[in-house]
Design a protein around this motif. Structure first.
Motif, PDB file in Angstrom:
ATOM      1  N   LEU A 160      -1.552   7.986  -3.436  1.00  0.00           N
ATOM      2  CA  LEU A 160      -0.680   7.037  -2.743  1.00  0.00           C
ATOM      3  C   LEU A 160      -1.066   5.614  -3.130  1.00  0.00           C
ATOM      4  CD1 LEU A 160      -0.462   8.567   0.831  1.00  0.00           C
ATOM      5  CD2 LEU A 160       1.437   8.234  -0.757  1.00  0.00           C
ATOM      6  N   PHE A 161      -0.052   4.773  -3.324  1.00  0.00           N
ATOM      7  CA  PHE A 161      -0.262   3.379  -3.668  1.00  0.00           C
ATOM      8  C   PHE A 161       0.469   2.505  -2.656  1.00  0.00           C
ATOM      9  CE2 PHE A 161      -0.568   5.899  -7.483  1.00  0.00           C
ATOM     10  CZ  PHE A 161      -1.712   5.422  -8.089  1.00  0.00           C
ATOM     11  N   GLU A 162      -0.108   1.358  -2.366  1.00  0.00           N
ATOM     12  CA  GLU A 162       0.498   0.409  -1.436  1.00  0.00           C
ATOM     13  C   GLU A 162       0.847   1.080  -0.103  1.00  0.00           C
ATOM     14  OE1 GLU A 162       3.751  -1.683  -3.339  1.00  0.00           O
ATOM     15  OE2 GLU A 162       2.667  -1.672  -5.232  1.00  0.00           O
ATOM     16  N   GLY A 163       0.078   2.093   0.284  1.00  0.00           N
ATOM     17  CA  GLY A 163       0.248   2.739   1.580  1.00  0.00           C
ATOM     18  C   GLY A 163       1.255   3.868   1.623  1.00  0.00           C
ATOM     19  N   ASN A 164       2.402   3.711   0.948  1.00  0.00           N
ATOM     20  CA  ASN A 164       3.437   4.736   1.072  1.00  0.00           C
ATOM     21  C   ASN A 164       4.216   4.985  -0.226  1.00  0.00           C
ATOM     22  OD1 ASN A 164       4.867   2.371   0.960  1.00  0.00           O
ATOM     23  ND2 ASN A 164       6.261   2.887   2.619  1.00  0.00           N
ATOM     24  N   LYS A 165       3.653   4.627  -1.371  1.00  0.00           N
ATOM     25  CA  LYS A 165       4.337   4.879  -2.643  1.00  0.00           C
ATOM     26  C   LYS A 165       3.583   5.954  -3.412  1.00  0.00           C
ATOM     27  CE  LYS A 165       6.608   0.493  -2.892  1.00  0.00           C
ATOM     28  NZ  LYS A 165       6.781  -0.743  -3.611  1.00  0.00           N
ATOM     29  N   PHE A 166       4.353   6.825  -4.063  1.00  0.00           N
ATOM     30  CA  PHE A 166       3.808   8.007  -4.714  1.00  0.00           C
ATOM     31  C   PHE A 166       4.434   8.146  -6.090  1.00  0.00           C
ATOM     32  CE2 PHE A 166       3.801  12.656  -5.418  1.00  0.00           C
ATOM     33  CZ  PHE A 166       2.455  12.933  -5.201  1.00  0.00           C
TER      34      PHE A 166
END
Length: 170
Positions: A41-47
């Motif tokens: 996960l990137f930036e909390g909620n990006k996949f």
């Protein structure tokens, strides 16, 4: 939304090979998803999905009734179209229809209740205490034309129909 188009009363879903980060929908970003994919996960909620498509869901809660979908398959290896409903706890699920693009003459029906179905599926003696389902073979090639998969969900039972013919009962 860019993965679906509407034309002449038909909704067409398209899957694309993806190379970027995609925001994970809130309903999917639960503790199980976070636990399994936290490092991805990137930036909390990006996949980073390798393929993306589209879906339609309702904000309304439904339970018991008659539900149907009219569909036609394409020759699309790896695709997994589905039509299903969740219980209150987002763990219990009735699959009225699932398939895979390479299985043009089969549909999958299922009831998933990992801990016994919650109150959205039963009350008292009408519970579904276990999982049920499997692949149903058809003599039809489901990509040759439109088909109707229907489900009837009532107290204590679920029935499935393919083109008006009963194919499952639980």
């Amino acid at each position: 939304p860019e993965r679906m188009e509407f034309e002449n009363g038909i909704c067409r879903f398209t899957c694309y090979r993806d190379t970027g980060l995609v925001e994970v929908p809130g309903w999917q970003l639960d503790s199980n998803f976070r636990k399994k994919y936290e490092s991805q996960l990137f930036e909390g909620n990006k996949f980073k999905y390798f393929y993306t498509g589209s879906n339609v869901w309702s904000n309304e809660q439904y339970g018991k009734g008659y539900f149907e979908i009219r569909f036609r398959f394409q020759n699309a290896y790896g695709m997994w179209p589905a039509f299903w409903m969740y219980g209150n706890n987002q763990m219990d699920e009735i699959d009225f229809f699932e398939s895979k693009g390479e299985r043009n003459s089969q549909v999958h029906i299922d009831i998933h209740c990992p801990y016994g179905c919650d109150s959205h599926y039963h009350n008292g003696r009408n519970s579904f205490p276990m999982m049920f389902g499997g692949w149903i073979k058809s003599t039809l090639n489901l990509k040759d034309g439109f088909n109707v998969l229907a489900g009837e969900w009532q107290d204590g039972y679920v029935k499935w129909y393919l083109n008006g013919v009963g194919i499952g009962y639980f």
